[in-house]
Structures are given as C-alpha cells and as structure tokens.
Design an enzyme around this catalytic site. Structure first.
Site, short mmCIF file in Angstrom:
data_model
loop_
_atom_site.label_atom_id
_atom_site.label_comp_id
_atom_site.label_asym_id
_atom_site.label_seq_id
_atom_site.Cartn_x
_atom_site.Cartn_y
_atom_site.Cartn_z
N GLU A 1 142.91 66.41 36.76
CA GLU A 1 143.97 67.12 35.98
C GLU A 1 143.62 67.24 34.68
O GLU A 1 143.70 68.29 33.85
CB GLU A 1 145.60 66.63 36.07
CG GLU A 1 146.32 66.86 37.10
CD GLU A 1 146.60 68.33 37.44
OE1 GLU A 1 147.02 69.09 36.79
OE2 GLU A 1 146.40 68.54 38.67
N HIS B 1 143.31 76.97 35.19
CA HIS B 1 143.79 75.74 35.37
C HIS B 1 142.93 75.30 36.82
O HIS B 1 142.38 74.22 36.99
CB HIS B 1 145.40 75.67 35.61
CG HIS B 1 145.59 74.20 36.30
ND1 HIS B 1 146.34 73.32 35.21
CD2 HIS B 1 145.57 73.72 37.41
CE1 HIS B 1 146.72 72.39 36.06
NE2 HIS B 1 146.38 72.59 37.25
N GLU B 2 143.20 76.34 37.78
CA GLU B 2 142.39 75.84 39.03
C GLU B 2 140.72 76.17 38.95
O GLU B 2 140.16 75.22 39.37
CB GLU B 2 142.86 77.02 40.18
CG GLU B 2 144.45 77.17 40.32
CD GLU B 2 144.90 75.59 40.80
OE1 GLU B 2 144.06 74.74 41.13
OE2 GLU B 2 146.04 75.34 40.40
N HIS C 1 139.56 72.75 37.81
CA HIS C 1 139.59 71.74 39.12
C HIS C 1 138.38 72.09 39.77
O HIS C 1 137.60 71.20 40.15
CB HIS C 1 140.81 72.01 40.05
CG HIS C 1 142.10 71.44 39.75
ND1 HIS C 1 141.96 69.96 39.48
CD2 HIS C 1 143.16 71.92 39.54
CE1 HIS C 1 143.38 69.88 39.16
NE2 HIS C 1 144.02 70.83 39.08
#
Lengths: 364, 364
Positions: free
Chosen positions: A306, A276-277, A280
């Site tokens: 997101e 997820h990170e 980003h």
C-alpha cells in the site's frame, strides 16, 4: 568428522534446495492458475460461467494448499534449517528457507476443505456483488457477508489461542503484526496526523469540480493507461482492463496485470485507481525474476504494497508537477471526444500544501 | 445369494458412481483451468507472460493426466463395469462408465512427463508462430514442427503396434477410426464427390470480389458477432474475441467461447471463421449440463464437431437465403465506417447451385 563430510552435506543441502524450489514453484503455479481464473472471472467471463468457475478456482486453491502442507515439504524445510542458518541472513536462499518455513507452519494449521469452502464463497460473493452493486442492493449481500465473517472466524480458530480474533488475518497480510502492534502504531501516527488533518480542514475546501465533468469513458481509459505507462508500468509485462473494482494480480514476473473502472462523471476515478494499481504492479514488476515462483517472488507485506500504491496515487498524482505535465496529454486524449480539461487555480492550495513534503504547517 | 444382496450391490454401485463422477469432474476442471490459461495466452496475455505460462499449462495438464491414470480410478471403473452393463446401453451412466473405461485404458499408456513436454512445446510453438506468421518466417517454425513430429511419433509409440503411425492420433479424434477406415471412407466419398467437383469447375468462376473490398475491422467484428448470435450462439454462455487463429474452447456448459480474426480486405475471413467456430460452440452449448464435467460433456468426435462447424459456415452462410437476410444488416454495421456491401448477381450461380441440396447436376 572427516574432511570430506561438510562438502557432502553442502551438496546434499543444495540438492534439497533444488527440490524445495521445485515444490514451491508448483504451489506458486497452481496459485497463479487460480489467479488467472479469478482475473478472467472479473474481466471477460460470460455470466453463464459463474457457478462452475467458483468450483474450478476452489479446486486449484485446494490442490495448492495440499501441496503447501505436504509432510515431505515440511521434512525438506526442517532438513534445510541448519543450512539456511549457515548462509548470510539476507541471502535469497536463507530468506527462502526462512519464509517457506514460516508459511508452512501457518498453512499446516488450515484444513484443505476450509480453503476450498472459502474460495467457493469468495467466488459466489463476487458474482452476487457484481449485480448487487449497480442496483445498490445491500440486502442481497448480507448473507454473503455473514458467511464471510463466519469463515474468517473459523480461519482464526485454527490459530487459537490468539490475543485478538483478527490477529491471524493481520499476520497473513503483514508478518508478525497484531491488533495490539497496529493499535500502538496507529496511536503514534495519530499524534502526528491530528494537527495535519486540523490544518487541512481549516483551509477552504479545494474546488476539484474540474474533475467531475462528463468525460468519454474510452478516452479516460486510454489516458489512464498512458499515464500508468509513463510513470513506469511495463505494458509488455502487464495490461490494463476494466472490472467492477480495480485490482492488481501477478501471474509471473513477466505478467503483472492491473484493472480499473471508469466513471463518466469523475475523471479521478479511473485515473487515480489506475495509478494506485500501477503502484502495486510496479512494485511486483520490480522483483527479481530469479525468485519468481517462490514465496520471495511477491510483495513482502500489505503495508509495503500500500505504501507503493498510495505513493503514486496520492503523493505523485495529486501534485502540481504531475498536473502540469499531464493536463496537456489529458486534453489530447479527450480531444477525440471534443472535450478539454483545465487544471483550475482553485485547487492550487491543497496541491501546494502537498508539495511541501507533508509539512504540518499549512500555507494560509 | 440373499434377497437383500442385489439391492446392497446396487446401492454400492451408485456410491461408486458418485465417486467416479467426483474424480472425473476434478480431471475435467483441471483440463478446463488449463484451457482458460490457453485462451488467455491466445487473447490477452502480455508478451512477458509467455515462458512461465507454458510451464503453468504443462503442470495443469500433467496433474490432470496423473488423476486420469490413477490406479484408484481404474479400480473404480473396473468395479462398475458389470453395473454399467446392467443399465440401458444409451443411458448416461452406462455411457459414462463405458467412455471413462475407454479413456482410462488409452491414457494409462501415456507417461505424465510426455504430457508435460508436449504441452510445453505446444505453448512455445504457439508463441513463436504468433511472431513468425506475420513475418511469413517459415524457417523459425521448422525446429518446432520437427519437434512436434517427434513428439507425435513418440505418442504413437506408446500404442505400438499400430497398423499406421497416425492411428492413435486418429483414434483420439474419432474413436475407433483408423487410417485404413478413413481411406475406405474417403474412397467412397471420392466416387460421389468427383462428378460434383468437375461440375463445379465447369461453371464460370464465381465473382466474389464483393467480399474483398476494404471493410473497417471493428464493424466486421461486430457484424460477425451479431450473425453468430442470430443463428443461435448464446453470448450469455460464450463470447467472441480476436486471436491469430480462430478456435472454440469450452470451460463449462455455461462458458463456451469462440475467437476469430479479421482481415480488413476480406469480409469472408472474419464472417465465415466466426460462423465456423459458432457451429462448434453451438454444438457444445447444446450438451446437457447434467453431463458437464464428465467425458460425456463434450463433443463426441472431431468428425461430428466439424460437421456442425462446416454446416453453418459452408451450407448455411454461403446460401442465397443467408445472403438475402444479412446483406442489409451487414450494411447497417458498415455504415458507421461509411461503407456498404452489395451481394452482386454474379455470384448467384454458385449460390443457386448450393441451394439445390448439393445435387450433383449443376445449373448451366
């Protein structure tokens, strides 16, 4: 008007643009310095550093804010407005002038002391939460949360009248979005999502117990970092560390870091939060260095951000293809702690379903 | 003069003192923020962060310097001079006003752009050195060293005329010391040190080959941290990390960090450098939190600082007592990597000699 005048005006506008970029770079660097202090607080700072660190971060944020609302910056942006309009709308310089103007007009409404108080509270809340979370101690956090709500309302009051108290915050995250426009968007999405969710719930629950065995923490961390790198996260311009809650932070185009946390009893926690990170971070790492140090040198909105993080975590990392590629590598990492991981057939239905491009008709 | 006036003056002086401390705290916090960025650059920053990090550090140092030479600060210090003189000389407030005055009078001579250029060069030199050192590549460093020398001379020129070009630098490290006073001091020391050095050289060379075996790096690091903690370095208000060159850095009274480096083939490298830095750090950790964020909240001079670091590294850590206490613990740390360490009798003479309080008559 003489023939030479437009050329002189143009030159002068370009000089002003250089000055605008210099001012914006100083603001960006002050914010980045504050972000380094924040990252350090979350990763390696000893407990003794907590109180003063909040004050130091607050001071940096206040200095950045003071520069962001300097009248000279406002005059520069005003003076460049016509020049910006003369350039192609999507050019870097036209976009910079437009975005800088928008940010200035918002920030000018916020008193520097609010910025300082909000940062202090944020820092103190974080420190309190790092102790309260493992102790599952909600009561300790209540006054911090109440104070945060007060400051959030105070923030909104600077933009009064708003149709909804949350509007100024939503607009910060996604420019020009409001409570009303989000409700409309979510209403449309709901109509399409409802049948998908029902179809999923009609399936037998996927057995993902394979993820919830006991896995050595260090091996999980190394594996998560390996996968992040394999999908494109550049560790020469970033790094992965442990924190109480995962996040992504950017100090410059060449330094975009991510953090994760590791749950010994759930392989998915470290793996999916890291990806997820990394989503980003790869978005931030993909931004041209040419706009670094300006308001263009960061993600365009929370929504787009997101979309990137969830694409990698949910669409890619939960697909069959991903599982078949990385199960073998996962076992190589776990082998050092005498463990192996097998992707069982029982989680295949949900994976197969996902592979069908989110088709609303589920496989029965 | 009316009876009420001195009381009013006193009150006003106390208000000015509050304002002085506020201004000094902001300068201290800006410097501390720059130091966090420096620590991060030396410990965990990915290579991609190098260029911009130099610019960010330079900006923070310039902002700190601009505040340190603000005319309003100068006026405040001037206005407080008489009040300071009315207080006991060694009181915190009298000392603060005196030291702040001294620093202001020095810093006012240095242009902010010099501070910015010197920080940029320092940051770039450090980055170049981290690659040049392992490659033993001196040629790469020559232009950086030349530029550093140029900037050091430029710095001295702001204090012209000095009796010696190094005097302004020496005065920064040890207030009121000069090349001449150091030469005089060293001359006196030399007369006492000469017979000691000769006596040592007449001894058979100590066999310290026991330190130069192969020791697992992680075990060495953990052992060095354990010893630092045992001698009094508070890890709740500090931490130990790896860097290319060991250093100690203070972000606040509650956050004084040290770094070390580990040589697989020399137990002494990590151990003694850690204890050296722990000596600096314990001195800083011992300063009252009440003067934190002021020029009094740091070591008084480089001389006193080194006296602390060398006391622990050379007098304590090379003593027989220290060896007898820590050899057993050292082996506990090394055991995980199937190693043991023995303090051989052959290094006893030099140790015994040291235990005799530096007596110039050696044991034969």
């Amino acid at each position: 008007m003489t023939a030479g005048k437009p050329a002189r005006n143009r030159r002068s506008a370009e000089q002003m643009l250089v000055e605008l970029k210099r001012r914006l770079r100083e603001i960006s660097d002050l914010n980045a310095a504050g972000d380094v202090l924040n990252w350090d607080q979350a990763t390696y700072m000893p407990v003794g550093g907590a109180g003063v660190r909040g004050r130091q971060r607050a001071m940096l944020n206040r200095l950045a804010h003071e520069r962001a609302v300097a009248p000279a910056l406002g005059r520069l942006i005003d003076a460049l407005a016509r020049y910006g309009e003369s350039l192609p709308y999507d050019s870097d310089d036209a976009s910079l002038i437009r975005v800088a103007r928008r940010e200035y007009q918002k920030k000018i409404k916020i008193p520097p002391d609010h910025v300082e108080r909000a940062t202090m509270l944020c820092s103190a809340s974080y420190d309190a939460w790092t102790s309260a979370r493992p102790a599952n101690d909600f009561a300790t956090m209540v006054p911090y949360l109440e104070r945060t709500l007060d400051l959030s309302r105070e923030y909104s009051s600077y933009f009064a009248p708003s149709k909804h108290v949350a509007d100024p915050h939503i607009d910060d995250a996604d420019a020009n979005m409001t409570t009303a426009s989000i409700r409309q968007l979510f209403g449309q999405l709901k109509r399409q999502l409802d049948p998908m969710v029902h179809a999923i719930c009609e399936q037998p629950a996927a057995d993902d117990s394979c993820l919830r065995q006991t896995f050595a923490k260090a091996a999980q961390f190394d594996f998560a970092r390996h996968v992040a790198e394999r999908i494109g996260y550049d560790l020469k311009r970033g790094r992965l560390d442990l924190t109480h809650h995962p996040f992504c932070t950017r100090f410059s185009a060449g330094d975009v870091r991510i953090t994760t946390r590791v749950n010994e009893n759930d392989l998915g926690d470290a793996l999916f939060s890291t990806l997820h990170e990394a989503g980003h971070a790869m978005y931030e790492q993909g931004i041209s260095g040419a706009v670094d140090g300006t308001p263009l040198g960061q993600g365009v909105s929370a929504g787009v951000h997101e979309s990137q993080s969830r694409l990698w975590k949910n669409v890619v990392a939960r697909s069959r293809g991903f599982g078949s590629i990385f199960t073998h590598r996962c076992n190589e990492f776990l082998r050092s702690s005498c463990q192996t991981f097998h992707l069982p057939c029982s989680i295949a239905p949900s994976i197969r379903w996902r592979d069908r491009s989110f088709a609303p008709t589920p496989t029965k």
